[in-house]
Design a protein around this motif. Structure first.
Motif, PDB file in Angstrom:
ATOM      1  N   THR A  87       0.855  -1.107   0.003  1.00  0.00           N
ATOM      2  CA  THR A  87      -0.064  -0.067  -0.141  1.00  0.00           C
ATOM      3  C   THR A  87       0.953   1.435  -0.025  1.00  0.00           C
ATOM      4  OG1 THR A  87      -1.642  -1.110   0.953  1.00  0.00           O
ATOM      5  CG2 THR A  87      -1.843   1.265   1.324  1.00  0.00           C
ATOM      6  N   ARG A  88       2.080   1.106   0.652  1.00  0.00           N
ATOM      7  CA  ARG A  88       2.664   2.430   0.862  1.00  0.00           C
ATOM      8  C   ARG A  88       3.254   2.722  -0.527  1.00  0.00           C
ATOM      9  NH1 ARG A  88       8.012   0.863   3.275  1.00  0.00           N
ATOM     10  NH2 ARG A  88       6.583   0.449   5.282  1.00  0.00           N
ATOM     11  N   ASP A  89       3.639   1.855  -1.233  1.00  0.00           N
ATOM     12  CA  ASP A  89       4.370   1.986  -2.558  1.00  0.00           C
ATOM     13  C   ASP A  89       3.084   2.705  -3.515  1.00  0.00           C
ATOM     14  OD1 ASP A  89       6.826   1.125  -1.912  1.00  0.00           O
ATOM     15  OD2 ASP A  89       6.609  -0.930  -2.617  1.00  0.00           O
ATOM     16  N   ALA A  90       1.856   2.319  -3.390  1.00  0.00           N
ATOM     17  CA  ALA A  90       0.731   2.510  -4.468  1.00  0.00           C
ATOM     18  C   ALA A  90       0.472   4.023  -3.872  1.00  0.00           C
ATOM     19  CB  ALA A  90      -0.330   1.552  -4.027  1.00  0.00           C
ATOM     20  N   VAL A  91       0.634   4.289  -2.572  1.00  0.00           N
ATOM     21  CA  VAL A  91       0.126   5.670  -2.277  1.00  0.00           C
ATOM     22  C   VAL A  91       1.148   6.632  -2.523  1.00  0.00           C
ATOM     23  CG1 VAL A  91       0.101   7.409  -0.198  1.00  0.00           C
ATOM     24  CG2 VAL A  91      -1.095   5.073  -0.213  1.00  0.00           C
ATOM     25  N   ARG A  92       2.689   6.222  -2.581  1.00  0.00           N
ATOM     26  CA  ARG A  92       3.694   7.029  -3.160  1.00  0.00           C
ATOM     27  C   ARG A  92       3.462   7.365  -4.566  1.00  0.00           C
ATOM     28  NH1 ARG A  92       8.709   7.526  -1.161  1.00  0.00           N
ATOM     29  NH2 ARG A  92       9.206   7.460   1.121  1.00  0.00           N
ATOM     30  N   GLN A  93       2.986   6.291  -5.256  1.00  0.00           N
ATOM     31  CA  GLN A  93       2.999   6.569  -6.607  1.00  0.00           C
ATOM     32  C   GLN A  93       1.846   7.332  -6.900  1.00  0.00           C
ATOM     33  OE1 GLN A  93       4.917   5.457  -9.251  1.00  0.00           O
ATOM     34  NE2 GLN A  93       3.497   6.721 -10.587  1.00  0.00           N
ATOM     35  N   LEU A  94       0.607   7.395  -6.126  1.00  0.00           N
ATOM     36  CA  LEU A  94      -0.366   8.277  -6.581  1.00  0.00           C
ATOM     37  C   LEU A  94      -0.014   9.717  -6.221  1.00  0.00           C
ATOM     38  CD1 LEU A  94      -3.567   8.073  -6.777  1.00  0.00           C
ATOM     39  CD2 LEU A  94      -3.541   8.656  -4.251  1.00  0.00           C
ATOM     40  N   CYS A  95       0.807   9.949  -5.053  1.00  0.00           N
ATOM     41  CA  CYS A  95       1.462  11.331  -4.995  1.00  0.00           C
ATOM     42  C   CYS A  95       2.392  11.879  -6.103  1.00  0.00           C
ATOM     43  CB  CYS A  95       2.107  11.183  -3.637  1.00  0.00           C
ATOM     44  SG  CYS A  95       1.031  11.061  -2.084  1.00  0.00           S
ATOM     45  N   ARG A  96       3.003  10.851  -6.656  1.00  0.00           N
ATOM     46  CA  ARG A  96       3.650  11.311  -7.853  1.00  0.00           C
ATOM     47  C   ARG A  96       2.882  11.684  -9.132  1.00  0.00           C
ATOM     48  NH1 ARG A  96       6.955   6.810  -6.070  1.00  0.00           N
ATOM     49  NH2 ARG A  96       8.811   7.506  -4.906  1.00  0.00           N
ATOM     50  N   THR A  97       1.797  10.926  -9.170  1.00  0.00           N
ATOM     51  CA  THR A  97       0.760  11.281 -10.263  1.00  0.00           C
ATOM     52  C   THR A  97      -0.055  12.504 -10.215  1.00  0.00           C
ATOM     53  OG1 THR A  97       0.765   8.875 -10.486  1.00  0.00           O
ATOM     54  CG2 THR A  97      -0.797  10.262 -11.783  1.00  0.00           C
ATOM     55  N   TYR A  98      -0.454  12.860  -9.085  1.00  0.00           N
ATOM     56  CA  TYR A  98      -1.233  13.916  -8.855  1.00  0.00           C
ATOM     57  C   TYR A  98      -0.733  14.944  -7.686  1.00  0.00           C
ATOM     58  CZ  TYR A  98      -4.577  10.817 -10.641  1.00  0.00           C
ATOM     59  OH  TYR A  98      -5.315   9.946 -11.541  1.00  0.00           O
ATOM     60  N   PRO A  99      -0.242  16.213  -7.906  1.00  0.00           N
ATOM     61  CA  PRO A  99      -0.500  16.571  -9.366  1.00  0.00           C
ATOM     62  C   PRO A  99       0.617  16.326 -10.228  1.00  0.00           C
ATOM     63  CG  PRO A  99       0.445  18.476  -7.925  1.00  0.00           C
ATOM     64  CD  PRO A  99       0.032  17.108  -6.992  1.00  0.00           C
ATOM     65  N   PRO A 100       0.493  16.249 -11.655  1.00  0.00           N
ATOM     66  CA  PRO A 100       1.567  15.906 -12.260  1.00  0.00           C
ATOM     67  C   PRO A 100       2.995  16.663 -12.239  1.00  0.00           C
ATOM     68  CG  PRO A 100      -0.222  16.888 -13.659  1.00  0.00           C
ATOM     69  CD  PRO A 100      -0.579  16.634 -12.530  1.00  0.00           C
ATOM     70  N   ASN A 101       4.029  15.980 -12.357  1.00  0.00           N
ATOM     71  CA  ASN A 101       5.194  16.829 -12.490  1.00  0.00           C
ATOM     72  C   ASN A 101       5.634  17.623 -11.471  1.00  0.00           C
ATOM     73  OD1 ASN A 101       5.618  15.299 -15.000  1.00  0.00           O
ATOM     74  ND2 ASN A 101       4.415  17.029 -16.194  1.00  0.00           N
ATOM     75  N   HIS A 102       5.228  17.419 -10.128  1.00  0.00           N
ATOM     76  CA  HIS A 102       5.415  18.277  -9.001  1.00  0.00           C
ATOM     77  C   HIS A 102       6.834  18.159  -8.490  1.00  0.00           C
ATOM     78  CE1 HIS A 102       5.317  20.386  -5.211  1.00  0.00           C
ATOM     79  NE2 HIS A 102       3.961  20.903  -5.687  1.00  0.00           N
ATOM     80  N   ASN A 103       7.712  19.049  -8.496  1.00  0.00           N
ATOM     81  CA  ASN A 103       9.057  18.718  -7.902  1.00  0.00           C
ATOM     82  C   ASN A 103       9.169  18.159  -6.518  1.00  0.00           C
ATOM     83  OD1 ASN A 103       8.296  21.238  -6.827  1.00  0.00           O
ATOM     84  ND2 ASN A 103      10.273  22.393  -7.267  1.00  0.00           N
TER      85      ASN A 103
END
Length: 406
Positions: free
Chosen positions: A221-237
């Protein structure tokens, strides 16, 4: 008890997602610790009372709200102007720095007001942003820097450096005439370590631990949450927030920038849950007391139905809190701060219960469950499908022999 993800504001936001992403986003916001204004004030004031009790009549406490400090090239300027060398004199810093080009007041305004009310209540026992003349004349006790939240810890660390840049303060410190405290409602473990590393060696006190993406979730679940945060909003630094903290906390007055931008940062067409870190649209969702959070946690982690009823009784409350500590350790919490964040128990309560569980040999000094501790949790889980065996007014309170005073 309903979850935050089931509220109207959360459901409208979750409608932006589909399929698995919606489930992950719901899990994310259900782990956000919501802190009301009253809970924040009461928690911090309890720490003030504790510091006052420790120091007794050794001199009034001197309070300062956390704030940005001024720099001259590569060095922090003294908190009292012109006090780097020689005897410091003059007034103290303004409680709230104001820039007419940026007419916004952040959490320092709320903290400054809290300090003012506390000082009014206690009169001459407290000093509100005093200058060096007041500190010297009143023979002040500890200097207390107050914040709502410590994320990276850099701003508080720099403020401590601004005090250390004052020659008189360095002298008082070298003669052990003055101590430093840093008080906050919560903070990340990395940020708290950074503050404690300052050469003034402050004593850092917080009310509760801060849940983060790393501590609130386990793989996958942790990896999935991290990936969600990388996806939204897109390209956030900084997809996990400033300092990559991934802090999952929101105050009634706003969200810290250490929280993931998916929660608070608009980016392109993306609309966050808390627009521009403002929580005003979700004001009605903040629990008035910590007891509501505890009840929700007991129902979620222990599957105890109607936990609010048991929490209203002192004996039942004690037992549920003990089980929450064991459940947090079973889930992977390996520090008192992590246990606090996972269980929603106050740090002071966690310390007390951990001491008891060590005496009972339910937990080890490394904060892992012993065979006895695992057995006790299993006993509760076996019965939870029906109704848990917990103390009731018409039945004696079961208290394990290992925890009885000897």
């Amino acid at each position: 008890m309903s979850r935050f993800s089931e509220s109207d504001i959360a459901e409208r936001w979750l409608d932006r997602f589909s399929g698995t992403d919606r489930e992950i986003a719901a899990s994310l916001i259900d782990e956000v610790l919501l802190v009301s204004a009253g809970e924040l004030a009461n928690g911090i004031k309890r720490i003030f009372d504790k510091i006052q009790a420790e120091h007794g009549n050794k001199g009034p406490l001197a309070f300062y709200a956390e704030r940005e400090v001024e720099w001259d090239k590569n060095q922090v300027l003294p908190i009292f102007p012109g006090a780097r060398d020689g005897r410091a004199v003059g007034k103290g810093p303004a409680p709230i720095p104001f820039d007419p080009n940026r007419p916004e007041v952040g959490s320092e305004g709320l903290i400054a007001n809290l300090i003012t009310n506390y000082c009014r209540q206690h009169g001459r026992q407290m000093l509100n942003h005093p200058g060096p003349d007041f500190l010297r004349g009143r023979k002040a006790g500890p200097i207390v820097i107050v914040a709502d939240f410590i994320g990276s810890g850099q701003r508080v660390w720099e403020m401590l450096e601004a005090f250390r840049a004052v020659a008189s303060v360095r002298s008082w410190r070298s003669y052990h005439l003055i101590d430093f405290y840093v008080v906050a409602y919560s903070g990340t473990e990395e940020g708290l370590r950074h503050v404690r590393s300052n050469r003034l060696r402050p004593k850092v006190l917080t009310v509760t631990g801060c849940p983060t993406i790393d501590t609130a979730f386990r793989k996958p679940t942790r990896d999935a949450v991290r990936q969600l945060c990388r996806t939204y909003p897109p390209n956030h630094n900084r997809p996990l927030g400033y300092g990559w903290a991934g802090a999952l906390i929101a105050f009634e007055h706003g969200v810290p920038n250490n929280a993931p931008p998916i929660l608070h940062s608009g980016w392109g067409k993306w609309e966050p849950l808390f627009q521009r870190r403002s929580t005003i649209a979700a004001k009605g969702e903040f629990p008035s007391t910590n007891r509501e959070e505890l009840a929700a946690r007991a129902e979620q982690l222990l599957r105890i139905r109607d936990a609010q009823t048991y929490l209203s009784d002192s004996r039942g409350r004690r037992w549920i809190k003990t089980m929450l500590v064991l459940a947090a350790i079973e889930a992977g919490a390996r520090s008192r701060a992590q246990i606090s964040a996972h269980s929603r128990l106050k740090l002071e309560t966690v310390r007390e219960i951990v001491d008891f569980t060590e005496i009972a040999r339910w937990t080890t000094r490394k904060l892992t469950l012993s065979a006895l501790g695992r057995s006790e949790l299993r006993r509760l889980k076996r019965r939870r499908a029906r109704s848990p065996v917990l103390p009731k007014p018409n039945k004696p309170f079961y208290y394990p022999t290992q925890l009885r005073a000897r």
